[in-house]
Design an enzyme around this catalytic site. Structure first.
Site, PDB file in Angstrom:
ATOM      1  CG  HIS B  64      10.688 -13.881  28.841  1.00 13.79           C
ATOM      2  ND1 HIS B  64       9.454 -13.509  29.300  1.00 13.79           N
ATOM      3  CD2 HIS B  64      10.949 -13.044  27.799  1.00 13.79           C
ATOM      4  CE1 HIS B  64       8.987 -12.498  28.574  1.00 13.79           C
ATOM      5  NE2 HIS B  64       9.888 -12.194  27.674  1.00 13.79           N
ATOM      6  NE  ARG B  68      15.820  -8.271  20.264  1.00 19.96           N
ATOM      7  CZ  ARG B  68      14.775  -7.862  20.979  1.00 19.96           C
ATOM      8  NH1 ARG B  68      13.548  -8.243  20.647  1.00 19.96           N
ATOM      9  NH2 ARG B  68      14.935  -7.075  21.997  1.00 19.96           N
ATOM     10  CG  ASP B 325      12.052  -9.540  28.983  1.00 20.08           C
ATOM     11  OD1 ASP B 325      12.044  -9.942  27.800  1.00 20.08           O
ATOM     12  OD2 ASP B 325      11.405  -8.543  29.364  1.00 20.08           O
TER      13      ASP B 325
END
Lengths: 319, 455
Positions: B64, B68, B325
């Site tokens: 995860h 971008r 994340d």
């Protein structure tokens, strides 16, 4: 009495004020009130200093109160018209304040719809920041004028029984009052519908208070009764079934006020929804100090500007 | 990237080999040849890297991350994000599809794979959208996405609110044998929220997201997994109550897996208030560092009770993987009012340090951490070739000094995102080198100066 903190740079909330410092502010406000009663209500204390009011959220009474306070101290007072300013062109809060500082502002009085905005400025910029209300977080100058009015009318704050009624969960006024009242030793009851009260665990980091959904309980023996403004959008967002039911259950009217202490003082931070959280007879009745609050607000804000707005300061908080 | 140890290979000698996939944790030598882990013993004359006292793990796998690119190259690119990953000891990352355009088409998947091949420091496995444009209305073309090479489906950041659509997504995904990965959060319950709901949100006057917002979606998704038989992966669990639902699902033998982030394992909501460590019973004045937007993350940092429950679930093997994340943002995205600030923590470069510090404190076992970074995610991805030091497999591995102390300096990050609540924190445990397919993907200056033959 403890001397005020000479190192204070900002007035962000009342959580970092000692009882001594609060009382010193109230005493100073007494002197300011005398100034305001003069024929020419003006002293030269802040001559040459510049106070900027930057209100990122609509407000008339607090902004005008600060402007009058600044002028009474002979400061130059500039109102940043946020609606017309560079923020609508996308400038960040920090850059706006940097610009104001470069233009010579000594004190920024800021109202902002977001909790914590004054902390952001205080953390990065070396300028005196007075919080005139940030989101649902704090409104220290309102709390100070409430304390001032209580002391003026009732002679003390210590051990007073204070009932704050209404939308506590979203109220910066209630939050700042909790710190001030706790510091001065008052007993506080918070009352409102469960959807507008802090939930139990949420009070863990706030001063100890009594929490109730029953108005009679909160009013029992209360020496100060403070209904809060009920924002109409609370009903729209489903926190209340109707304004009618709120009025039926929580409006402070004559009959309910009679349950409080016989000389109970009625305060309201304004603006009022007369006929919703407070009845007309109470709002304008003999026990109401609501108009005095407004006058006292100018004196208290003068005291704050006088005490914190003209010191030479060097203790920049590191970015 | 440096050249591989050409021809002669490399013998890594004397390290502690921790390889949970094969149940190994012992001091042993490792011979790399032709970019692979070699079966045979090293011939005489092979360059030797002495790594006594160091830990050798299979390269970490992160299920995860947010790279971008395309669309938000000011926050991160595939080049900088994979360099950050390499510094963090990762040799494989799975990138979430909330790019612009989102990863909901073959072209978008191919773009990522192509950029990763030319600019990436390590392996990138894309995750495709569940719904077109991540809008939550219509299913994305999962078949095409699967054929293009995605390893799962997710609308991460935008939970699929419509339960019927989620059911259909799960049913449809079964044909491709890939997991549906959900960011579990009831949008209505968490609406407007910026921190955990509780003492801290109330103290700061911020809108909270209750743990129940996560729990109800976890419960719903597990019910749908039971209904459809689909593989469900629960992203970044943050709440103690979610763990109980996961426990039940696993007890029923459902194909449900879960991940947790290093920040939810190490930090609590007090960080937002500028309080390090456990919250005091009563808090006086707010610290100057209150409203720290670098601690604003979604799902939010929660309570110590939640943190303890996540640690316990990881120790008990209920949680399959640790995923960062990694959510890099620019300074402008974070240096602003709290409500306006972006959610997310740049986590790739601090993950190993944070986790090994938890090991150092005795909160986790080393093998638990390494398994959750290697064997766990590899199993979830159905990739037995990854996350293990198997002979013949690609030489993906990481060298770690578990005792090295270092201070987090965001300005030194390879990631463009310097947004971390850990700036200045002292961590114990440091990645010294990351080898990807036999190539040096990252080499710590400390190792370089020892005259290592790697560089």
């Amino acid at each position: 009495m403890t001397a005020p903190s000479l190192t204070r740079r900002h007035v962000l909330d009342l959580d970092d004020f000692s009882a001594g410092e609060i009382l010193h502010i109230l005493d100073t406000a007494d002197a300011m009130k005398e100034v305001l009663a003069r024929e020419v209500p003006r002293v030269p204390a802040l001559r040459g200093r510049t106070v900027v009011t930057a209100f990122y959220e609509a407000s008339t009474r607090t902004r005008v109160s600060f402007e009058l306070a600044a002028r009474a101290l002979s400061a130059d007072c500039v109102n940043l018209n946020v609606a017309l300013s560079s923020t609508t062109k996308g400038e960040s809060l920090l850059n706006t304040v940097r610009t104001l500082r470069a233009l010579g502002a000594d004190v920024i009085v800021m109202r902002h719809s977001q909790a914590g905005a004054p902390y952001l400025v205080a953390r990065y910029l070396n300028i005196c920041m007075i919080n005139a209300g940030d989101g649902a977080h704090a409104h220290p100058t309102q709390a100070l004028l409430d304390l001032y009015t209580m002391r003026e009318r009732l002679g003390r704050v210590e051990r007073l029984k204070v009932a704050i009624i209404g939308d506590i969960r979203h109220s910066r006024v209630a939050r700042s009052n909790l710190w001030g009242l706790a510091a001065l030793g008052a007993q506080v009851a918070l009352c409102g519908p469960a959807t507008l009260l802090p939930r139990g665990p949420e009070l863990e980091l706030l001063p100890t208070v009594a929490l109730t959904t029953h108005l009679e309980e909160a009013l029992e023996g209360a020496e100060v009764v403070m209904p809060l403004r009920l924002q109409l959008e609370r009903q729209q967002s489903g926190l209340l079934p109707s304004l009618r039911e709120y009025r039926e259950l929580y409006q402070i009217d004559g009959a309910r006020l009679a349950r409080a202490h016989p000389r109970a003082l009625v305060l309201h931070p304004g603006p009022m929804n007369e006929g919703v959280e407070i009845s007309t007879e109470v709002a304008h009745g003999a026990q109401s100090a609501i108009e005095s609050q407004v006058t006292n607000g100018v004196a208290v804000r003068m005291a704050l500007l006088y005490l914190y707005g003209h010191g030479e300061v060097s203790d920049v908080r590191a970015p | 990237m440096s050249a591989p140890p050409e021809g002669r290979g490399l013998l890594i000698r004397g390290g502690r080999l921790c390889d949970p996939a094969r149940g190994r944790d012992e001091v042993a030598d490792l011979y790399l040849s032709d970019g692979k882990i070699a079966l045979e013993s090293a011939p005489a004359g092979t360059p030797v890297l002495e790594v006594g006292g160091l830990l050798i793990s299979p390269g970490f796998i992160d299920l995860h991350v947010h790279l971008r690119e395309p669309g938000f190259e000011d926050k991160e690119t595939i080049a900088t994000g994979t360099q950050a990953a390499a510094r963090g000891g990762f040799t494989t990352v799975c990138c979430m599809p909330n790019t612009e355009p989102p990863t909901d088409s073959r072209a978008a998947v191919e773009f990522i794979l192509r950029r990763a091949a030319t600019h990436g420091a390590i392996r990138v496995l894309p995750i495709g959208c569940i719904t077109k444009g991540r809008r939550g209305h219509e299913l994305a073309e999962m078949g095409e996405l699967a054929a293009a090479g995605v390893v799962g489906f997710s609308d991460d950041g935008s939970p699929v609110a419509d339960s019927r659509l989620m059911r259909q997504a799960m049913e449809y995904s079964r044909a491709f044998g890939l997991p549906v990965i959900d960011h579990c959060q009831d949008p209505a319950l968490s609406q407007g929220g910026v921190v955990n709901e509780g003492a801290v949100s109330s103290r700061l006057g911020l809108v909270g997201m209750p743990a129940a917002a996560e729990e109800v979606m976890v419960a719903r998704d597990i019910a749908l997994a039971e209904l459809t038989g689909a593989c469900l992966h629960l992203a970044h669990l943050s709440a103690a109550s979610s763990v109980e639902h996961l426990r039940r699902a696993k007890a029923l033998g459902l194909p449900v897996t879960a991940e947790v982030t290093p920040h939810h394992l190490a930090l609590t909501e007090g960080r937002v208030m500028g309080v390090l460590g456990p919250l005091p019973h009563k808090l006086g004045p707010l610290p100057a560092s209150a409203y720290d937007t670098n601690a604003k993350v979604n799902p939010p940092l929660r309570t110590e009770r939640d943190r303890q429950a996540l640690l316990a679930a990881l120790r008990a093997g209920l949680i399959d993987a640790i995923a960062t994340d990694h959510a890099p943002h620019t300074l402008v995205d974070k240096e602003c009012e709290f409500d306006d600030a972006a959610f997310g923590i740049s986590g790739l470069e601090t993950a190993a340090g944070v986790l090994l510090t938890l090991v150092d404190k005795g909160e986790l076992e080393l093998t638990t951490v390494i398994a959750a970074l290697t064997a766990g995610p590899a199993r979830l991805l159905g990739r037995p070739d990854l996350g293990a030091l198997r002979a013949g497999a690609a030489a993906d591995l990481v060298l770690i000094d578990p005792r090295a102390e270092w201070a987090v300096e965001p300005a030194q990050f390879a990631s463009k995102g310097h947004n971390t609540p850990l700036a200045g924190a002292r961590l114990r445990g440091k990645v010294l080198a990351t080898i990807y397919g036999g190539h040096i993907a990252y080499l710590d200056p400390a190792l370089e100066m020892k005259g290592a033959p790697l560089a």
